[in-house]
Design a protein around this motif. Structure first.
Motif, short mmCIF file in Angstrom:
data_model
loop_
_atom_site.label_atom_id
_atom_site.label_comp_id
_atom_site.label_asym_id
_atom_site.label_seq_id
_atom_site.Cartn_x
_atom_site.Cartn_y
_atom_site.Cartn_z
N ILE A 1 0.85 -1.19 0.00
CA ILE A 1 0.00 0.00 0.00
C ILE A 1 0.89 1.24 0.00
CG2 ILE A 1 -1.68 1.30 1.36
CD1 ILE A 1 -2.84 -1.30 2.32
N HIS B 1 -2.07 4.89 -6.84
CA HIS B 1 -2.45 4.63 -5.45
C HIS B 1 -2.77 3.15 -5.30
CE1 HIS B 1 -2.89 8.97 -4.54
NE2 HIS B 1 -3.34 9.05 -5.79
N GLU C 1 -4.24 0.66 -2.64
CA GLU C 1 -5.07 0.82 -1.46
C GLU C 1 -5.64 -0.52 -1.04
OE1 GLU C 1 -6.87 5.15 -2.86
OE2 GLU C 1 -7.70 3.27 -3.64
N GLN D 1 -10.75 0.79 0.91
CA GLN D 1 -10.46 2.14 0.46
C GLN D 1 -10.68 2.28 -1.04
OE1 GLN D 1 -6.42 2.47 1.88
NE2 GLN D 1 -7.04 3.58 3.71
#
Length: 305
Positions: A221, A244, A246, A250
């Protein structure tokens, strides 16, 4: 007795070389960016092994040279030839077979890693012709897609990355759920581009007119940077996008939030293009005017209506 001690010293020196080379190979992991995908772990393992082999060879050669200089120095004014190693069949086999086997093993490991990266979409069209028949038949040979949890469409052009998710959410940021196999279906709209995330250890050309599939399995992450590893024109260095990784929770929350209203996008190439020139002399070189990002244009249209 002396010969036994000599062989024992040689064996001890080789053992020390193996130990030190192994430590250097483990140290090589710190030379690379962090591992963010399962594929990166495989690439780094091969890199660590190559570093260990290289350290063993260089330290062994340097040790042999230092040993020869210290204990086999020729007397002053002695210009006689040393004992030739030519014709020793055992040495010939050793220094021929060892590098050959090592290179073949490395090639096999590299091929296995390349296969595990799941790079798909490079279909090959084969045209079959016969001398007596004018029509030609084409056979399309395509790879069978490997299983993945979901597919994200990637669109790249000068100078913009755009990502479309399964629920039709479009963004200029790449969001990936951790520990899930995700297929990136990549499309180039104008020229040749290259998908490159250093922490992924992946660098894949995106060819215009072809769909290139790349399956990744994020394991760490965090936030990373996507770059274009090919020179695709002026401002190509500004072709960056945030990546990103996640947790699934999320990731789903971001998808739900992004589905309501698209986020505004800033195209750094456009910002640079509208700036006044900072050089003393005008080159009159042709510069392609960058377009606004797709989402920003869509948002503007919505506001106008």
């Amino acid at each position: 007795m002396w010969r036994f001690l000599k062989y024992l010293l040689i064996a001890g020196y080789i053992a020390v070389l193996l130990f030190v080379s192994h430590l250097i190979g483990k140290w090589a992991y710190t030379w690379m960016p962090v591992e963010a995908t399962a594929e990166a772990q495989k690439v780094d393992s091969l890199f660590s092994f190559l570093t260990s082999v290289g350290a063993f060879i260089i330290l062994g050669l340097v040790g042999m040279m230092v040993y020869s200089i210290l204990f086999f120095r020729a007397p002053k004014n002695d210009y006689s030839e040393g004992h030739p190693s030519r014709g020793d069949i055992r040495l010939e086999i050793l220094w021929t077979a060892t590098p050959t086997l090592l290179v073949l093993w490395l090639a096999w490991q590299g091929f296995n890693i390349y296969q595990q990266l799941d790079i798909l979409g490079l279909q090959q069209v084969v045209h079959l012709h016969t001398p007596l028949e004018e029509p030609a038949s084409a056979a399309l040979i395509s790879d069978i897609p490997k299983p993945a949890d979901e597919t994200i469409e990637v669109f790249v052009k000068q100078w913009d990355w755009t990502f479309r998710y399964p629920n039709n959410v479009t963004s200029n940021e790449l969001h990936l759920p951790v520990n899930r196999r995700t297929r990136l279906n990549m499309h180039a709209k104008d020229v040749l581009h290259s998908f490159y995330v250093p922490e992924f250890r992946l660098q894949q050309y995106i060819v215009p007119g072809r769909d290139i599939d790349l399956v990744v399995t994020p394991t760490r992450i965090g936030e990373y940077k996507l770059k274009d590893a090919l020179f695709s024109g002026t401002y190509f260095a500004l072709m960056e996008a945030n990546v990103h990784i996640e947790s699934p929770q999320q990731y789903n929350q971001w998808l739900s939030k992004a589905q309501g209203e698209p986020a505004s996008m800033k195209n750094q190439a456009v910002a640079e293009y509208v700036q006044p020139p900072k050089t003393l002399f005008k080159s009159n070189w042709y510069i392609v005017a960058p377009e606004q990002s797709a989402i920003a244009s869509e948002r503007k249209v919505r506001n106008d209506t």
